[in-house]
Write a protein that holds these residues in place. Structure first.
Motif, short mmCIF file in Angstrom:
data_model
loop_
_atom_site.label_atom_id
_atom_site.label_comp_id
_atom_site.label_asym_id
_atom_site.label_seq_id
_atom_site.Cartn_x
_atom_site.Cartn_y
_atom_site.Cartn_z
N SER A 18 0.95 3.87 -3.16
CA SER A 18 0.56 5.27 -2.97
C SER A 18 1.64 6.24 -3.42
O SER A 18 1.33 7.39 -3.75
N SER A 19 2.91 5.82 -3.44
CA SER A 19 4.01 6.70 -3.84
C SER A 19 4.57 6.39 -5.22
O SER A 19 5.39 7.15 -5.74
N GLY A 26 -2.34 3.14 -6.93
CA GLY A 26 -2.88 3.67 -5.68
C GLY A 26 -4.34 3.35 -5.51
O GLY A 26 -4.82 3.13 -4.38
N HIS A 27 -5.11 3.25 -6.60
CA HIS A 27 -6.53 2.92 -6.50
C HIS A 27 -6.74 1.42 -6.30
O HIS A 27 -7.76 1.01 -5.74
N ARG A 57 0.83 -1.20 0.00
CA ARG A 57 0.00 0.00 0.00
C ARG A 57 0.86 1.25 0.00
O ARG A 57 0.59 2.22 -0.71
N ARG A 84 -12.57 -0.87 -6.39
CA ARG A 84 -11.23 -1.43 -6.48
C ARG A 84 -11.15 -2.49 -7.58
O ARG A 84 -10.14 -2.60 -8.30
N ARG A 87 8.60 7.68 1.23
CA ARG A 87 7.93 6.46 1.63
C ARG A 87 7.80 6.46 3.16
O ARG A 87 8.74 6.73 3.88
N GLY A 90 -4.82 0.91 -2.52
CA GLY A 90 -5.02 1.91 -1.48
C GLY A 90 -5.97 1.43 -0.39
O GLY A 90 -6.81 0.55 -0.60
#
Length: 509
Positions: A22-23, A30-31, A18, A42, A501, A34
């Motif tokens: 996200s990064s 990210g979707h 995760r 999702r 991160r 996440g």
């Protein structure tokens, strides 16, 4: 309920993916990974990312496959030049041997092989030549050299060349070099032999090239005794215009110039450039014409060349291949062939060399690729009758000949460049490596919003993940021998790395 410790949370693979998703600069991760959000949303993002990845891989595979097919394209371009190198011009009289130079010894050795005569026909042939028959007790020479026969009995340039000018400057037999072809002894102008400086021209049009006045010496032509494949029925000069890098092949690529005409030859230079494998099939390695009867073993080094090899050309490769074939079959080579093998005797010509060469040409045993770089000359021919009545009288007085002889034997050849522009025909790679990388980068940016740095991010994450799994497998030794003191609660300090991160450092209070 017991709350999980910070150490367990830091070691959770789910939390790691995760944080990475996200990064990461790759779109959609990210979707998919996440936290929170409905499962339907999702799932839709997961489907979209997978479809984009599949389409990307399909497009990349197609581009890589197209690059592996090594396509090429041909570009035609016209260029200008201030000065062009004049081509080599090779002249051959269609008649190979002069009748006045043949002797009974020549007929004994070369009559059956070169003229198709039977021994019983020698006396009649000598009468047709206007020569006396062989004297009583005639004994032929013990040996015979075919090359010396053509050098002695062939048409001499000093007798054929009546006038010569290059760009208005006088020239003569000293500006020509002798070369042997299948038509016999020929002469090349501006051949560049023995390091001679090549002639150039700064202008195009008539008067800026080579002008020669030639006497074909029709009175010296051999009588037609019988019809064979090599019996000439025409009269005149065979001419080939070629580059200095390739040997002449006048019998196949030359054009004719007839007496009684002035022939104008307008030339245009063409430079050809082909690609080597795997994009094309050109070659730049010359073939050694010398045949080795005892090939070297697999561990023996190749034999070095005795001298510098000439530039590769298609005609040179064919002549070298023919020379090696005839040398392997007959132990000798024909007079016009390159190499160090001895020249065949007239009997070897008849019994072995001619049949072997004809058989090889029928089988098309020589496979010669195109040269990677070559020069050829496009030609346009036109002609007018010459001489006029007034010119015939003048030429007859000047060269001490009759007007009828001038009309039947004299021709003029005028060779020049049409203009100083020339054409280039060049093969180019249709798909370069840079274009392949550009297409792959464009497809990655279109479908997944990624770049080369995104690939590095994924590789970096996989390396860190592998290091983390390896550290979990390493057992931690317990050195306490007494009763274990109660573990105080842990304080969790949240820090931010340089790569943005989120990491969790567990420190014991």
């Amino acid at each position: 309920m017991k709350r999980p410790s910070g150490l367990e949370e830091a070691q959770s693979p789910a939390s790691d993916i995760r944080v990475f998703a996200s990064s990461c600069s790759m779109h959609g991760l990210g979707h998919v990974f996440g936290p929170g959000g409905p499962m339907v949303r999702r799932g839709l993002w997961t489907t979209a990312v997978l479809l984009a990845l599949a389409t990307l891989l399909y497009q990349v595979a197609g581009r890589v496959r197209y690059y592996g097919e090594f396509h090429h394209e041909t570009a035609l371009e016209e260029r200008e030049s201030r000065r062009l190198t004049f081509p080599a011009v090779t002249l051959c009289n269609i008649n190979p041997l002069r009748r006045s130079r043949l002797t009974p010894n020549d007929l004994h050795w070369a009559g059956p092989a070169l003229l198709g005569l039977e021994p019983t026909e020698h006396a009649a042939y000598l009468r047709a030549l206007g020569r006396p028959p062989a004297p009583p007790g005639f004994m032929p020479s013990p040996t015979f050299d075919v090359a010396r026969l053509y050098a002695r009995a062939g048409h001499a340039l000093e007798d054929m060349l009546l006038a010569c000018r290059y760009r208005g400057w006088l020239c003569g037999p000293e500006n020509f070099t002798t070369v042997f072809t299948r038509m016999g002894q020929c002469y090349s102008f501006n051949s560049g032999a023995e390091g001679a400086e090549l002639l150039t021209t700064p202008k195009g049009g008539m008067g800026n090239g080579l002008e020669v006045l030639l006497d074909v010496q029709q009175d010296e032509y051999l009588p037609v005794w019988r019809d064979t494949e090599e019996t000439p029925f025409e009269v005149g000069i065979r001419v080939q215009i070629h580059s200095q890098e390739e040997p002449p092949l006048v019998d196949q690529l030359g054009f004719g110039a007839a007496p009684g005409y002035q022939t104008f030859v307008s030339c245009q230079k063409q430079q050809l450039s082909f690609l080597p494998p795997p994009w094309g099939d050109c070659s730049s390695v010359s073939l050694d014409p010398d045949f080795e009867p005892e090939p070297s073993g697999p561990l023996d080094p190749p034999r070095p060349s005795l001298g510098p090899s000439p530039p590769y050309s298609l005609i040179g490769c064919r002549l070298a291949c023919e020379s090696r074939y005839v040398a392997r079959k007959c132990g000798c080579r024909m007079m016009h062939m390159p190499g160090g093998a001895p020249v065949c005797s007239p009997q070897q010509y008849k019994d072995c060399a001619h049949p072997a060469l004809d058989a090889m040409l029928q089988k098309d045993a020589c496979t010669c690729p195109n040269p990677c770089a070559s020069t050829r000359y496009a030609k346009e021919l036109s002609m007018v009758r010459m001489p006029s009545r007034a010119a015939a009288r003048y030429l007859a007085r000047k060269h001490n000949r009759s007007e009828a002889y001038i009309a039947e034997n004299v021709l003029m050849l005028d060779i020049f460049f049409e203009a100083l522009n020339y054409e280039t025909v060049e093969q180019k790679k249709a798909y370069e490596m840079s274009e392949l990388l550009g297409d792959i980068g464009g497809q990655m940016g279109l479908f997944i919003g990624a770049s080369l740095l995104t690939v590095l991010e994924i590789l970096d994450y996989l390396c860190e993940l592998q290091e983390g799994l390896g550290s979990q497998r390493t057992p931690v030794p317990h050195l306490s021998l007494g009763s274990r003191p109660p573990t105080p609660p842990c304080a969790v300090t949240k820090t931010l790395s340089s790569s943005q991160r989120t990491c969790y450092l567990v420190t014991q209070l």
